[in-house]
Write a protein that holds these residues in place. Structure first.
Motif, PDB file in Angstrom:
ATOM      1  N   VAL A  31      28.342  16.362  -9.760  1.00  0.00           N
ATOM      2  CA  VAL A  31      28.196  17.734 -11.167  1.00  0.00           C
ATOM      3  C   VAL A  31      29.659  17.929 -11.503  1.00  0.00           C
ATOM      4  O   VAL A  31      30.631  17.458 -10.912  1.00  0.00           O
ATOM      5  N   LYS A  32      29.545  18.431 -12.843  1.00  0.00           N
ATOM      6  CA  LYS A  32      30.574  18.894 -13.671  1.00  0.00           C
ATOM      7  C   LYS A  32      30.375  20.328 -14.116  1.00  0.00           C
ATOM      8  O   LYS A  32      29.699  20.881 -15.138  1.00  0.00           O
ATOM      9  N   PHE A  33      31.242  20.671 -13.796  1.00  0.00           N
ATOM     10  CA  PHE A  33      31.374  22.517 -13.769  1.00  0.00           C
ATOM     11  C   PHE A  33      32.233  22.611 -15.094  1.00  0.00           C
ATOM     12  O   PHE A  33      33.446  22.332 -15.233  1.00  0.00           O
ATOM     13  N   THR A  34      31.199  23.548 -16.359  1.00  0.00           N
ATOM     14  CA  THR A  34      32.638  23.498 -17.782  1.00  0.00           C
ATOM     15  C   THR A  34      32.479  24.817 -18.032  1.00  0.00           C
ATOM     16  O   THR A  34      33.164  24.679 -19.109  1.00  0.00           O
ATOM     17  N   ARG A  35      31.481  25.931 -17.373  1.00  0.00           N
ATOM     18  CA  ARG A  35      31.393  27.016 -18.156  1.00  0.00           C
ATOM     19  C   ARG A  35      32.404  28.154 -17.256  1.00  0.00           C
ATOM     20  O   ARG A  35      31.146  27.846 -16.021  1.00  0.00           O
ATOM     21  N   LEU A  36      32.299  28.915 -16.916  1.00  0.00           N
ATOM     22  CA  LEU A  36      32.857  29.945 -16.221  1.00  0.00           C
ATOM     23  C   LEU A  36      32.239  31.591 -17.122  1.00  0.00           C
ATOM     24  O   LEU A  36      32.595  31.872 -18.284  1.00  0.00           O
ATOM     25  N   PHE A  37      31.751  32.118 -15.413  1.00  0.00           N
ATOM     26  CA  PHE A  37      31.173  33.560 -16.397  1.00  0.00           C
ATOM     27  C   PHE A  37      31.846  34.958 -15.426  1.00  0.00           C
ATOM     28  O   PHE A  37      31.717  34.090 -14.023  1.00  0.00           O
ATOM     29  N   THR A  38      31.875  36.145 -16.091  1.00  0.00           N
ATOM     30  CA  THR A  38      31.811  37.449 -15.087  1.00  0.00           C
ATOM     31  C   THR A  38      30.791  37.942 -14.868  1.00  0.00           C
ATOM     32  O   THR A  38      29.746  36.930 -15.378  1.00  0.00           O
ATOM     33  N   GLU A  39      30.761  38.174 -13.355  1.00  0.00           N
ATOM     34  CA  GLU A  39      29.357  39.276 -13.018  1.00  0.00           C
ATOM     35  C   GLU A  39      28.524  39.918 -14.596  1.00  0.00           C
ATOM     36  O   GLU A  39      27.442  39.575 -13.931  1.00  0.00           O
ATOM     37  N   ASN A  40      29.439  40.221 -15.853  1.00  0.00           N
ATOM     38  CA  ASN A  40      28.522  40.679 -16.637  1.00  0.00           C
ATOM     39  C   ASN A  40      27.857  39.877 -17.619  1.00  0.00           C
ATOM     40  O   ASN A  40      27.372  40.044 -18.810  1.00  0.00           O
ATOM     41  N   ARG A  51      41.924  38.078 -12.608  1.00  0.00           N
ATOM     42  CA  ARG A  51      43.006  37.975 -11.641  1.00  0.00           C
ATOM     43  C   ARG A  51      42.448  37.877 -10.257  1.00  0.00           C
ATOM     44  O   ARG A  51      41.333  37.291  -9.644  1.00  0.00           O
ATOM     45  N   ASN A  52      43.769  37.530  -9.721  1.00  0.00           N
ATOM     46  CA  ASN A  52      43.652  37.445  -8.070  1.00  0.00           C
ATOM     47  C   ASN A  52      42.046  37.962  -7.431  1.00  0.00           C
ATOM     48  O   ASN A  52      41.991  39.365  -7.434  1.00  0.00           O
ATOM     49  N   ASN A  53      41.161  36.877  -6.509  1.00  0.00           N
ATOM     50  CA  ASN A  53      39.978  37.619  -5.891  1.00  0.00           C
ATOM     51  C   ASN A  53      38.691  37.850  -7.018  1.00  0.00           C
ATOM     52  O   ASN A  53      38.060  38.390  -6.589  1.00  0.00           O
ATOM     53  N   ASP A  54      39.466  37.976  -8.235  1.00  0.00           N
ATOM     54  CA  ASP A  54      37.937  37.594  -9.230  1.00  0.00           C
ATOM     55  C   ASP A  54      37.096  37.290  -8.850  1.00  0.00           C
ATOM     56  O   ASP A  54      36.982  35.349  -8.416  1.00  0.00           O
ATOM     57  N   ILE A  55      35.410  37.439  -9.140  1.00  0.00           N
ATOM     58  CA  ILE A  55      34.462  36.622  -8.981  1.00  0.00           C
ATOM     59  C   ILE A  55      33.946  35.660  -9.910  1.00  0.00           C
ATOM     60  O   ILE A  55      33.758  36.591 -10.855  1.00  0.00           O
ATOM     61  N   VAL A  56      33.918  34.491 -10.120  1.00  0.00           N
ATOM     62  CA  VAL A  56      33.153  34.289 -11.464  1.00  0.00           C
ATOM     63  C   VAL A  56      32.129  33.029 -10.983  1.00  0.00           C
ATOM     64  O   VAL A  56      31.721  32.843 -10.083  1.00  0.00           O
ATOM     65  N   TRP A  57      30.671  33.369 -11.870  1.00  0.00           N
ATOM     66  CA  TRP A  57      30.154  32.668 -11.465  1.00  0.00           C
ATOM     67  C   TRP A  57      30.777  31.137 -12.748  1.00  0.00           C
ATOM     68  O   TRP A  57      30.801  30.809 -13.938  1.00  0.00           O
ATOM     69  N   SER A  67      23.104  36.288 -12.961  1.00  0.00           N
ATOM     70  CA  SER A  67      24.077  36.184 -11.636  1.00  0.00           C
ATOM     71  C   SER A  67      22.935  35.596 -10.671  1.00  0.00           C
ATOM     72  O   SER A  67      23.964  34.968  -9.847  1.00  0.00           O
ATOM     73  N   LYS A  68      21.622  35.768 -10.466  1.00  0.00           N
ATOM     74  CA  LYS A  68      21.191  34.886  -9.062  1.00  0.00           C
ATOM     75  C   LYS A  68      20.724  33.444  -9.449  1.00  0.00           C
ATOM     76  O   LYS A  68      20.217  32.704  -8.400  1.00  0.00           O
ATOM     77  N   GLU A  69      21.028  33.488 -10.704  1.00  0.00           N
ATOM     78  CA  GLU A  69      20.587  31.874 -11.413  1.00  0.00           C
ATOM     79  C   GLU A  69      21.400  31.083 -11.638  1.00  0.00           C
ATOM     80  O   GLU A  69      21.100  29.878 -11.651  1.00  0.00           O
ATOM     81  N   ILE A  70      22.932  31.558 -11.925  1.00  0.00           N
ATOM     82  CA  ILE A  70      23.742  30.806 -11.268  1.00  0.00           C
ATOM     83  C   ILE A  70      24.172  30.056  -9.693  1.00  0.00           C
ATOM     84  O   ILE A  70      23.993  30.778  -9.244  1.00  0.00           O
ATOM     85  N   PRO A  71      24.183  28.509  -9.778  1.00  0.00           N
ATOM     86  CA  PRO A  71      23.997  28.020  -8.374  1.00  0.00           C
ATOM     87  C   PRO A  71      25.746  27.951  -7.303  1.00  0.00           C
ATOM     88  O   PRO A  71      25.263  28.313  -6.285  1.00  0.00           O
ATOM     89  N   LEU A  72      26.657  28.585  -8.474  1.00  0.00           N
ATOM     90  CA  LEU A  72      27.702  29.211  -7.984  1.00  0.00           C
ATOM     91  C   LEU A  72      28.622  29.379  -7.959  1.00  0.00           C
ATOM     92  O   LEU A  72      28.443  29.581  -9.309  1.00  0.00           O
ATOM     93  N   VAL A  73      29.119  30.621  -7.354  1.00  0.00           N
ATOM     94  CA  VAL A  73      30.045  31.675  -7.340  1.00  0.00           C
ATOM     95  C   VAL A  73      31.342  30.924  -7.226  1.00  0.00           C
ATOM     96  O   VAL A  73      31.393  30.065  -5.982  1.00  0.00           O
ATOM     97  N   VAL A  74      32.542  31.768  -7.535  1.00  0.00           N
ATOM     98  CA  VAL A  74      34.171  31.480  -7.312  1.00  0.00           C
ATOM     99  C   VAL A  74      34.881  32.456  -7.106  1.00  0.00           C
ATOM    100  O   VAL A  74      34.551  33.821  -7.946  1.00  0.00           O
TER     101      VAL A  74
END
Length: 86
Positions: A31-40, A51-57, A67-74
């Motif tokens: 896979v190749k991940f190309t976009r990041l999103f906030t929980e909103n 910031r440190n410990n931010d969660i991104v999809w 958020s429930k449809e995105i397969p990877l959370v970082v």
């Protein structure tokens, strides 16, 4: 501006690191991940907004679909880059 270009390069480096770590942990999947999103659902365009410990999809280019449809959370750790939380 030059600062925005640096931030885009940093974002690309972060995405490359996410791809590298994911590939190492999931060698059966290409896979190749190309976009990041906030929980909103806001797309992350600049690393300096994180910031440190931010969660991104992470997506493979898809627009935000919830958020429930995105397969990877970082969880972002800016000193060691990323920790996968799938």
């Amino acid at each position: 501006s030059e600062d925005k270009e640096i931030q885009r390069n940093n974002l690309n480096s972060l995405l490359e690191e996410i791809n590298r770590v994911y590939a190492k942990q999931n060698s059966a999947f290409v896979v190749k991940f190309t976009r990041l999103f906030t929980e909103n659902g806001d797309e992350v365009h600049y690393v300096n907004k994180l910031r440190n410990n931010d969660i991104v999809w992470v997506s493979q280019g898809e627009a935000w679909i919830g958020s429930k449809e995105i397969p990877l959370v970082v969880s972002v750790n800016l000193s060691s880059l990323v920790v996968m939380t799938a």
